[in-house]
Design a protein around this motif. Structure first.
Motif, PDB file in Angstrom:
ATOM      1  N   ALA A 229       0.971  -1.238  -0.042  1.00  0.00           N
ATOM      2  CA  ALA A 229      -0.010   0.061   0.017  1.00  0.00           C
ATOM      3  C   ALA A 229       0.783   1.303  -0.071  1.00  0.00           C
ATOM      4  O   ALA A 229       0.605   2.242  -0.608  1.00  0.00           O
ATOM      5  CB  ALA A 229      -0.965   0.117   1.299  1.00  0.00           C
ATOM      6  N   MET A 230       2.076   1.149   0.617  1.00  0.00           N
ATOM      7  CA  MET A 230       2.861   2.203   0.686  1.00  0.00           C
ATOM      8  C   MET A 230       3.441   2.686  -0.857  1.00  0.00           C
ATOM      9  O   MET A 230       3.499   3.870  -1.134  1.00  0.00           O
ATOM     10  CB  MET A 230       4.198   2.176   1.620  1.00  0.00           C
ATOM     11  N   VAL A 231       3.665   1.740  -1.401  1.00  0.00           N
ATOM     12  CA  VAL A 231       4.154   1.832  -2.826  1.00  0.00           C
ATOM     13  C   VAL A 231       3.071   2.866  -3.720  1.00  0.00           C
ATOM     14  O   VAL A 231       3.344   3.691  -4.190  1.00  0.00           O
ATOM     15  CB  VAL A 231       4.523   0.343  -3.464  1.00  0.00           C
ATOM     16  N   ASP A 232       1.951   2.045  -3.348  1.00  0.00           N
ATOM     17  CA  ASP A 232       0.885   2.765  -4.206  1.00  0.00           C
ATOM     18  C   ASP A 232       0.679   4.192  -3.679  1.00  0.00           C
ATOM     19  O   ASP A 232       0.397   5.276  -4.804  1.00  0.00           O
ATOM     20  CB  ASP A 232      -0.423   1.906  -4.065  1.00  0.00           C
ATOM     21  N   GLN A 334       7.344   8.897   1.793  1.00  0.00           N
ATOM     22  CA  GLN A 334       7.965  10.137   1.208  1.00  0.00           C
ATOM     23  C   GLN A 334       9.232   9.600   0.311  1.00  0.00           C
ATOM     24  O   GLN A 334       9.562  10.464  -0.586  1.00  0.00           O
ATOM     25  CB  GLN A 334       8.458  11.113   2.454  1.00  0.00           C
ATOM     26  N   GLN A 335      10.053   8.820   1.170  1.00  0.00           N
ATOM     27  CA  GLN A 335      11.241   8.216   0.304  1.00  0.00           C
ATOM     28  C   GLN A 335      10.885   7.700  -0.946  1.00  0.00           C
ATOM     29  O   GLN A 335      11.600   7.909  -2.001  1.00  0.00           O
ATOM     30  CB  GLN A 335      12.011   7.498   1.391  1.00  0.00           C
ATOM     31  N   PHE A 336       9.983   6.713  -0.977  1.00  0.00           N
ATOM     32  CA  PHE A 336       9.553   6.385  -2.065  1.00  0.00           C
ATOM     33  C   PHE A 336       9.217   7.052  -3.368  1.00  0.00           C
ATOM     34  O   PHE A 336       9.378   7.076  -4.428  1.00  0.00           O
ATOM     35  CB  PHE A 336       8.364   5.075  -1.815  1.00  0.00           C
ATOM     36  N   PRO A 350      12.765  13.593   3.351  1.00  0.00           N
ATOM     37  CA  PRO A 350      12.137  12.615   4.467  1.00  0.00           C
ATOM     38  C   PRO A 350      13.304  12.462   5.625  1.00  0.00           C
ATOM     39  O   PRO A 350      12.717  12.334   6.561  1.00  0.00           O
ATOM     40  CB  PRO A 350      12.287  11.283   3.788  1.00  0.00           C
ATOM     41  N   GLU A 351      14.274  13.103   5.488  1.00  0.00           N
ATOM     42  CA  GLU A 351      15.450  12.718   6.563  1.00  0.00           C
ATOM     43  C   GLU A 351      15.052  13.971   7.625  1.00  0.00           C
ATOM     44  O   GLU A 351      14.841  13.774   8.833  1.00  0.00           O
ATOM     45  CB  GLU A 351      16.712  12.894   6.157  1.00  0.00           C
ATOM     46  N   ASP A 352      14.640  14.948   6.971  1.00  0.00           N
ATOM     47  CA  ASP A 352      14.223  16.257   7.986  1.00  0.00           C
ATOM     48  C   ASP A 352      12.908  15.770   8.619  1.00  0.00           C
ATOM     49  O   ASP A 352      12.890  16.314   9.643  1.00  0.00           O
ATOM     50  CB  ASP A 352      14.125  17.394   7.243  1.00  0.00           C
ATOM     51  N   THR A 353      12.132  15.364   7.956  1.00  0.00           N
ATOM     52  CA  THR A 353      10.743  14.921   8.334  1.00  0.00           C
ATOM     53  C   THR A 353      10.800  14.138   9.697  1.00  0.00           C
ATOM     54  O   THR A 353      10.202  14.337  10.605  1.00  0.00           O
ATOM     55  CB  THR A 353       9.759  14.181   7.380  1.00  0.00           C
ATOM     56  N   PHE A 354      11.811  13.026   9.557  1.00  0.00           N
ATOM     57  CA  PHE A 354      11.656  12.045  10.650  1.00  0.00           C
ATOM     58  C   PHE A 354      12.509  12.538  11.845  1.00  0.00           C
ATOM     59  O   PHE A 354      12.493  12.680  13.034  1.00  0.00           O
ATOM     60  CB  PHE A 354      12.782  10.658   9.946  1.00  0.00           C
TER      61      PHE A 354
END
Length: 379
Positions: A229-232, A334-336, A350-354
């Motif tokens: 689902a994350m891929v989608d 986000q990274q995908f 994404p790194e800033d998000t985490f």
């Protein structure tokens, strides 16, 4: 007789820990069971220790105030996170640890002797807990079982599971903040994708946890749930869609060659405590990127990967496997999205998000290492 004495002792212990003002309430867990429990719970056994990734986001510095035992999975399957939490909370190294109910290694007598109010379990343990009589025995000891799910069907059950933990740990307001942050970060991807006319979705194969065992063979993957689902959500097309209808399943290698995906992603973690070959990709908190990329290259030498377009174009990636069991899926989404649509998401970090998530919610510091790439520049 011994079990009866343990139950009596547990009941007396429960009475001794009763706190005036505790509010009896009904919780409907993700299995659809109605459970009456005094809230907030005062003594909790966490039936999957990786739930601490959620509990810590809800309770911060007080994450372990009411936890009296937990499963041994964080130490075995996510030792880098375990080390971070032990460093911050040294006393948790002494917490009693429990085995896995479906494997028959859960110590019921020790659990009863600790006199918990509640035992939290993942939904996949329900059948074993019910069929083995564990639910009934725990109920006889006055211990409430509450089922959660961040893994089998996260889209359906994640927010409900966060709410339940918020109730159990007296952190309902924090649960709302966590859900809000998660939704906002996912929407940064999905809203932008929705605005694209005739979106071209790259085809993606995502392999589940290769390299743990010498017996591992291609191609364990995800159906329309979890990482599928994350891929989608990130604007890709999972090549297992329409072939595998469950959360996990095996794709025939010949089918993978026929699909010839545009990108390959493998899930990895530090599984040194369980692996007999140590060929997994050890991404996670503070991971060594040199080792991770070398392992990823090695996995792509297996049949049939050298035949795939994605391998030839170096669109091969690794993602921290433990994202599949906690409501942090906004990060892989986000990274995908950056991997699948680099121009569209050039400004997304994404790194800033985490890092922001750690600063806002977690009592442990952020360290990078959750993704790896064979693309030029490692992006």
């Amino acid at each position: 007789m011994r079990m009866t004495r343990l139950i009596v002792r547990a009941v007396l212990a429960l009475l001794s820990f009763w706190v005036p003002g505790a509010l009896a309430a009904e919780i409907t867990d993700v299995a659809g069971r109605t459970v009456e429990v005094d809230l907030p719970a005062k003594r909790v056994i966490v039936g999957e220790a990786r739930q601490i990734h959620v509990i810590a986001a809800l309770k911060g510095e007080h994450a372990f105030d009411t936890i009296i035992g937990w499963r041994d999975d964080l130490l075995k399957k996510d030792p880098d996170s375990y080390a971070a939490y032990v460093e911050r909370f040294p006393q948790i190294a002494q917490l009693p640890q429990f085995g896995y109910i479906p494997q028959g290694t859960f110590d019921l007598e020790t659990a009863i002797s600790l006199a918990p109010d509640v035992l939290t379990l993942n939904l996949e343990s329900q059948k074993s807990a019910r069929d083995s009589g564990l639910e009934e025995k725990l109920a006889a000891a006055g211990i409430k079982v509450v089922y959660l799910d961040f893994r089998i069907d996260p889209d359906k059950n994640t927010e409900r599971s966060v709410d339940i933990l918020g109730q159990l740990f007296g952190a309902a307001d924090r649960a709302e903040q966590l859900k809000s942050f998660r939704r906002e970060q996912i929407a940064r991807v999905t809203d932008r994708l929705a605005a694209v006319k005739d979106l071209q979705r790259p085809t993606v194969f995502i392999e589940r946890a290769p390299g743990i065992s010498g017996e591992d063979a291609c191609c364990r993957t995800f159906g329309p749930y979890n990482f599928g689902a994350m891929v989608d959500a990130a604007g890709g097309h999972n090549v297992a869609d329409g072939i595998i209808s469950t959360t996990f399943g095996d794709l025939n290698p010949e089918q993978l060659v026929i699909s010839d995906p545009d990108a390959v992603i493998v899930t990895g973690s530090n599984w040194a405590a369980e692996s007999d070959v140590n060929q997994f990709v050890p991404v996670g908190r503070g991971a060594d990127m040199g080792v991770a990329r070398q392992r990823l290259e090695n996995l792509m030498r297996r049949t049939p990967f050298p035949q795939l377009k994605a391998v030839g174009t170096h669109k091969v990636y690794a993602v921290w496997h433990q994202f599949y069991g906690v409501p942090y899926e906004f990060l892989p989404i986000q990274q995908f999205a950056k991997w699948f649509h680099p121009e569209l998401f050039a400004d997304l970090n994404p790194e800033d998000t985490f890092r922001q998530f750690h600063e806002k919610f977690l009592p442990v510091s952020y360290k990078p290492g959750y993704f790896a790439s064979l693309a030029e520049g490692g992006q």
